[in-house]
Design an enzyme around this catalytic site. Sequence first.
Site, PDB file in Angstrom:
ATOM      1  N   SER A 180     -26.152 -76.382  -0.606  1.00 56.07           N
ATOM      2  CA  SER A 180     -27.283 -76.228  -1.522  1.00 56.07           C
ATOM      3  C   SER A 180     -27.996 -77.551  -1.745  1.00 56.07           C
ATOM      4  CB  SER A 180     -26.798 -75.673  -2.868  1.00 56.07           C
ATOM      5  OG  SER A 180     -25.894 -76.586  -3.481  1.00 56.07           O
ATOM      6  N   GLY A 223     -35.484 -76.113   0.876  1.00 59.46           N
ATOM      7  CA  GLY A 223     -35.495 -75.167  -0.233  1.00 59.46           C
ATOM      8  C   GLY A 223     -34.318 -75.391  -1.152  1.00 59.46           C
ATOM      9  N   MET A 224     -34.576 -75.314  -2.447  1.00 56.45           N
ATOM     10  CA  MET A 224     -33.499 -75.458  -3.425  1.00 56.45           C
ATOM     11  C   MET A 224     -33.868 -74.675  -4.675  1.00 56.45           C
ATOM     12  SD  MET A 224     -31.758 -78.953  -4.838  1.00 56.45           S
ATOM     13  CE  MET A 224     -30.250 -78.903  -5.833  1.00 56.45           C
ATOM     14  N   CYS A 236     -31.293 -66.790  -6.334  1.00 56.22           N
ATOM     15  CA  CYS A 236     -30.798 -68.134  -6.636  1.00 56.22           C
ATOM     16  C   CYS A 236     -31.209 -68.553  -8.048  1.00 56.22           C
ATOM     17  CB  CYS A 236     -31.351 -69.126  -5.615  1.00 56.22           C
ATOM     18  SG  CYS A 236     -30.594 -70.753  -5.710  1.00 56.22           S
ATOM     19  N   MET A 290     -25.217 -66.580  -2.178  1.00 61.47           N
ATOM     20  CA  MET A 290     -23.953 -67.201  -1.794  1.00 61.47           C
ATOM     21  C   MET A 290     -23.397 -68.066  -2.916  1.00 61.47           C
ATOM     22  SD  MET A 290     -23.466 -65.791   1.008  1.00 61.47           S
ATOM     23  CE  MET A 290     -22.017 -66.649   1.588  1.00 61.47           C
ATOM     24  N   GLY A 348     -56.500 -60.903  -6.714  1.00 59.70           N
ATOM     25  CA  GLY A 348     -56.084 -60.758  -5.327  1.00 59.70           C
ATOM     26  C   GLY A 348     -55.022 -59.707  -5.104  1.00 59.70           C
TER      27      GLY A 348
END
Length: 537
Positions: A295, A343-344, A350, A433, A524
């Site tokens: 991570s 990505g984090m 997450c 995970m 949009g």
Amino acid sequence: MESTTKVKVNGFVESTSSSAAPAIQTKSTTGFDAELQDGLSCKELFQNGEGLTYNDFLILPGYIDFTAEEVDLSSPLTKSLTLRAPLVSSPMDTVTESEMAIAMALCGGIGIIHHNCTPEYQALEVHKVKKYKHGFMRDPSVMSPTNTVGDVLEARRKNGFTGYPVTENGKLGGKLLGMVTSRDIDFRENQPEVLLADIMTTELVTAPNGINLPTANAILEKSKKGKLPIVNQAGELVAMIARTDLKKARSYPNASKDSNKQLLVGAAIGTRSEDKARLALLVANGVDVIILDSSQGNSVYQVEMIKYIKETYPELQVIGGNVVTRAQAKNLIDAGVDGLRVGMGSGSICITQEVMACGCPQATAVYQVSTYARQFGVPVIADGGIQSIGHIVKAIALGASAVMMGSLLAGTSEAPGEYFFSDGVRLKKYRGMGSLEAMERGDAKGAAMSRYYHNEMDKMKVAQGVSGSIVDKGSVLRYLPYLECGLQHSCQDIGANSINKLRDMIYNGQLRFMKRTHSAQLEGNVHGLFSYEKRLF
């Protein structure tokens, strides 16, 4: 004499003239005119240091002089591996095992087998992918004349097919004596002791060693046989080609394949010392790329593992991460990675940003890291926050070479797990995970925990993910072509006839962006309807 001034207002260039006569405008044949640039460049979009997500901006349309079908979706995954489509499945235990990895590769992407399992199980999943589409089978299963019908039946239960070459010593490289097929053992299920020497087919169609694949396929097609043995001048078996693989090649012409025409597959590992044994098993089974699953990838553990892999397996491609800043990326690039995963805390399951107060909005992270990594020729995978085709396009338009998908693929028939029903809706489980459920999986031996620097002996574990469910999406083999078609049409609207051209437009200023207010985002999306049905494909 007429005088004209140009004023930039809210990202648009407005012309004002002192004369009432209409200005004569010339149309650019390329659609790119520096004097008519609307919106913001990518650099200008992020120059204030704001944390932006994919929904915070739009890409302005460009000039179309090609069809959507002409758009080339090829894009690098690492320094040495190129995909036919920039799509990667996430190494999660509810997303990617062999069935998902096979489907991803057939459609031009790649699947990364998760490591929340035993090393042997993960290696077997990699093996299944590499054996699915053989091309030239360099290590086919071989029988000897002293093997029996019972041995063939057992091999069929294990491997799923019945056709095996028979050599003198029962090994590859032995003198080819015959073939045993399903027709040879039909009606002999009750005679398991019969020797293959007594029933095998000895009149064979073979091809010489050194033949190219198209010619070999032509011989196989003309022979009407199920398999074509490749032999050397001494009549010794050196390879095989299967008719089923010829059919697969026609159905999926854009499949991601290695030099042996086998499907590409990746696998995730941790950074613990015991992961070196796992790595050895994966390499022995033909894995093409390794992802170091963490991570927060900017650690001494990952740097040491990268150096170990590069020293031990110098040809093996390694993707490091996860990172979200240039400083993090620098350490992994210096260590020798071939790709970066960015990505984090941006994934749908997450909660790292909420729990750890650490992370970065995904669009900003992708732009900052990819701009830096580009200087060293290191491709970037945008991992997390991908909810639609538009998000895939935006990630690539910010510099990513590929996108990694979790929730977008969870719920498909190829994702691991069983379907269940809730209130009449067909669902499949999807979990992060970093969820306690994943970290406490019985057969994982702490693999998911290591991603978050936990171990099995920790008395307290801090969850950084959740468990949930996803509505049934059907097969990936239908869903991925939809994503790829949408990606081609989006590139057409932007004016880029390839993924590589789209990235080039970032850095020459040709690609223009516009920030979106909250009202613009509402505008949009679907609005003003009492009810509607949103069918995407």
